[in-house]
Scaffold this motif. Structure first.
Motif, PDB file in Angstrom:
ATOM      1  N   ILE A  86       0.853  -1.189   0.000  1.00 35.31           N
ATOM      2  CA  ILE A  86       0.000   0.000   0.000  1.00 35.31           C
ATOM      3  C   ILE A  86       0.889   1.239   0.000  1.00 35.31           C
ATOM      4  CG2 ILE A  86      -1.710   1.294   1.352  1.00 35.31           C
ATOM      5  CD1 ILE A  86      -2.629  -1.435   2.487  1.00 35.31           C
ATOM      6  N   ILE A  87       0.493   2.257  -0.739  1.00 36.09           N
ATOM      7  CA  ILE A  87       1.194   3.536  -0.716  1.00 36.09           C
ATOM      8  C   ILE A  87       1.200   4.043   0.725  1.00 36.09           C
ATOM      9  CG2 ILE A  87       1.118   5.947  -1.468  1.00 36.09           C
ATOM     10  CD1 ILE A  87      -0.423   4.924  -3.969  1.00 36.09           C
ATOM     11  N   THR A  88       2.345   4.502   1.197  1.00 31.60           N
ATOM     12  CA  THR A  88       2.427   4.997   2.562  1.00 31.60           C
ATOM     13  C   THR A  88       3.538   6.032   2.672  1.00 31.60           C
ATOM     14  OG1 THR A  88       2.577   4.344   4.899  1.00 31.60           O
ATOM     15  CG2 THR A  88       3.951   3.120   3.338  1.00 31.60           C
ATOM     16  N   ALA A  89       3.416   6.917   3.641  1.00 29.98           N
ATOM     17  CA  ALA A  89       4.456   7.918   3.892  1.00 29.98           C
ATOM     18  C   ALA A  89       4.520   8.188   5.388  1.00 29.98           C
ATOM     19  CB  ALA A  89       4.158   9.208   3.140  1.00 29.98           C
ATOM     20  N   LEU A  90       5.705   8.065   5.937  1.00 33.84           N
ATOM     21  CA  LEU A  90       5.972   8.355   7.344  1.00 33.84           C
ATOM     22  C   LEU A  90       6.567   9.750   7.444  1.00 33.84           C
ATOM     23  CD1 LEU A  90       6.288   7.373  10.322  1.00 33.84           C
ATOM     24  CD2 LEU A  90       8.558   6.528   9.639  1.00 33.84           C
ATOM     25  N   ILE A  91       6.018  10.567   8.332  1.00 31.40           N
ATOM     26  CA  ILE A  91       6.488  11.937   8.498  1.00 31.40           C
ATOM     27  C   ILE A  91       7.316  12.052   9.774  1.00 31.40           C
ATOM     28  CG2 ILE A  91       5.780  14.346   8.848  1.00 31.40           C
ATOM     29  CD1 ILE A  91       5.316  13.132   5.991  1.00 31.40           C
ATOM     30  N   THR A  92       8.491  12.646   9.625  1.00 30.48           N
ATOM     31  CA  THR A  92       9.363  12.940  10.762  1.00 30.48           C
ATOM     32  C   THR A  92       9.510  14.449  10.838  1.00 30.48           C
ATOM     33  OG1 THR A  92      10.576  10.887  10.373  1.00 30.48           O
ATOM     34  CG2 THR A  92      11.606  12.515  11.822  1.00 30.48           C
ATOM     35  N   ASP A  93       8.938  15.024  11.878  1.00 30.01           N
ATOM     36  CA  ASP A  93       9.024  16.468  12.084  1.00 30.01           C
ATOM     37  C   ASP A  93      10.438  16.822  12.524  1.00 30.01           C
ATOM     38  OD1 ASP A  93       7.369  19.052  12.474  1.00 30.01           O
ATOM     39  OD2 ASP A  93       8.536  18.882  14.323  1.00 30.01           O
ATOM     40  N   SER A  94      10.929  17.958  12.081  1.00 37.31           N
ATOM     41  CA  SER A  94      12.295  18.365  12.410  1.00 37.31           C
ATOM     42  C   SER A  94      12.449  18.815  13.860  1.00 37.31           C
ATOM     43  CB  SER A  94      12.757  19.479  11.465  1.00 37.31           C
ATOM     44  OG  SER A  94      11.918  20.608  11.631  1.00 37.31           O
ATOM     45  N   GLY A  95      11.341  19.096  14.518  1.00 40.08           N
ATOM     46  CA  GLY A  95      11.398  19.479  15.922  1.00 40.08           C
ATOM     47  C   GLY A  95      11.696  20.943  16.165  1.00 40.08           C
ATOM     48  N   LEU A  96      11.597  21.771  15.145  1.00 41.36           N
ATOM     49  CA  LEU A  96      11.952  23.183  15.301  1.00 41.36           C
ATOM     50  C   LEU A  96      10.928  23.978  16.092  1.00 41.36           C
ATOM     51  CD1 LEU A  96      13.417  23.927  11.760  1.00 41.36           C
ATOM     52  CD2 LEU A  96      14.647  23.352  13.871  1.00 41.36           C
ATOM     53  N   THR A  97       9.632  23.634  15.992  1.00 41.31           N
ATOM     54  CA  THR A  97       8.609  24.392  16.719  1.00 41.31           C
ATOM     55  C   THR A  97       8.058  23.638  17.926  1.00 41.31           C
ATOM     56  OG1 THR A  97       6.846  23.563  15.284  1.00 41.31           O
ATOM     57  CG2 THR A  97       7.902  25.647  14.657  1.00 41.31           C
ATOM     58  N   GLU A  98       8.199  22.334  17.919  1.00 38.87           N
ATOM     59  CA  GLU A  98       7.791  21.498  19.051  1.00 38.87           C
ATOM     60  C   GLU A  98       8.835  20.398  19.187  1.00 38.87           C
ATOM     61  OE1 GLU A  98       3.713  20.194  19.337  1.00 38.87           O
ATOM     62  OE2 GLU A  98       2.977  21.999  18.388  1.00 38.87           O
ATOM     63  N   PHE A  99       8.806  19.665  20.253  1.00 38.28           N
ATOM     64  CA  PHE A  99       9.665  18.493  20.483  1.00 38.28           C
ATOM     65  C   PHE A  99      11.106  18.853  20.810  1.00 38.28           C
ATOM     66  CE2 PHE A  99       6.678  17.303  16.912  1.00 38.28           C
ATOM     67  CZ  PHE A  99       5.638  16.948  17.755  1.00 38.28           C
ATOM     68  N   GLY A 100      11.361  20.090  21.234  1.00 37.81           N
ATOM     69  CA  GLY A 100      12.673  20.482  21.727  1.00 37.81           C
ATOM     70  C   GLY A 100      13.827  20.269  20.771  1.00 37.81           C
ATOM     71  N   GLY A 101      13.577  20.425  19.491  1.00 38.36           N
ATOM     72  CA  GLY A 101      14.641  20.276  18.507  1.00 38.36           C
ATOM     73  C   GLY A 101      14.957  18.836  18.131  1.00 38.36           C
ATOM     74  N   VAL A 102      14.197  17.894  18.669  1.00 37.56           N
ATOM     75  CA  VAL A 102      14.443  16.472  18.405  1.00 37.56           C
ATOM     76  C   VAL A 102      13.551  16.010  17.244  1.00 37.56           C
ATOM     77  CG1 VAL A 102      14.281  14.131  19.365  1.00 37.56           C
ATOM     78  CG2 VAL A 102      14.989  16.048  20.824  1.00 37.56           C
ATOM     79  N   PRO A 103      14.130  15.493  16.163  1.00 39.67           N
ATOM     80  CA  PRO A 103      13.307  14.939  15.083  1.00 39.67           C
ATOM     81  C   PRO A 103      12.376  13.859  15.642  1.00 39.67           C
ATOM     82  CG  PRO A 103      15.573  15.151  14.372  1.00 39.67           C
ATOM     83  CD  PRO A 103      15.559  15.406  15.862  1.00 39.67           C
TER      84      PRO A 103
END
Length: 128
Positions: A86-103
């Motif tokens: 199945i077509i799929t895409a996992l998103i990893t946020d860079s953490g710049l606005t939330e998550f304390g800079g942690v991807p």
């Protein structure tokens, strides 16, 4: 009668993201699933309207948003979708606005594909 097609967006609730952040991450996932499925050649993007994409783009443009409560659940959904073809895409946020800079893995898109295939992966997940 042709099978319905849809895309499911899975969002991590355990991160306690702001609503706008959740919407943005879901939009990233939806777009990435389609864009990653296409082909780039210099400045031209091509998307073959095959049996996964065409019924969704030309029919009912169905999207459902559901949630999981951990990174592992999100990764498991992504892996199961990939293994099912199945077509799929996992998103990893860079953490710049939330998550304390942690991807941080925030969302995954599953599909578009036939509703039956998608439901086999995401059918038991609660609506967001």
């Amino acid at each position: 009668m042709e099978a319905e097609h849809k895309q499911v967006i899975v969002i991590r609730k355990d991160l306690n993201m702001r609503k706008g952040k959740m919407v943005a991450q879901g939009a990233h996932a939806s777009m990435a699933a389609i864009l990653n499925y296409g082909n780039y050649d210099e400045s031209v993007f091509t998307l073959v309207l095959d049996d996964k994409i065409k019924p969704w783009l030309t029919g009912r443009f169905k999207k459902i948003c559901v949630s999981v409560n951990s990174e592992q659940e999100l990764l498991d959904i992504h892996t199961r979708a990939k293994n099912a073809g199945i077509i799929t895409a996992l998103i990893t946020d860079s953490g710049l606005t939330e998550f304390g800079g942690v991807p941080t893995h925030t969302a995954v898109a599953v599909g578009p594909d036939s509703e039956d295939k998608i439901n086999a992966i995401t059918g038991g997940l609660p609506l967001l």
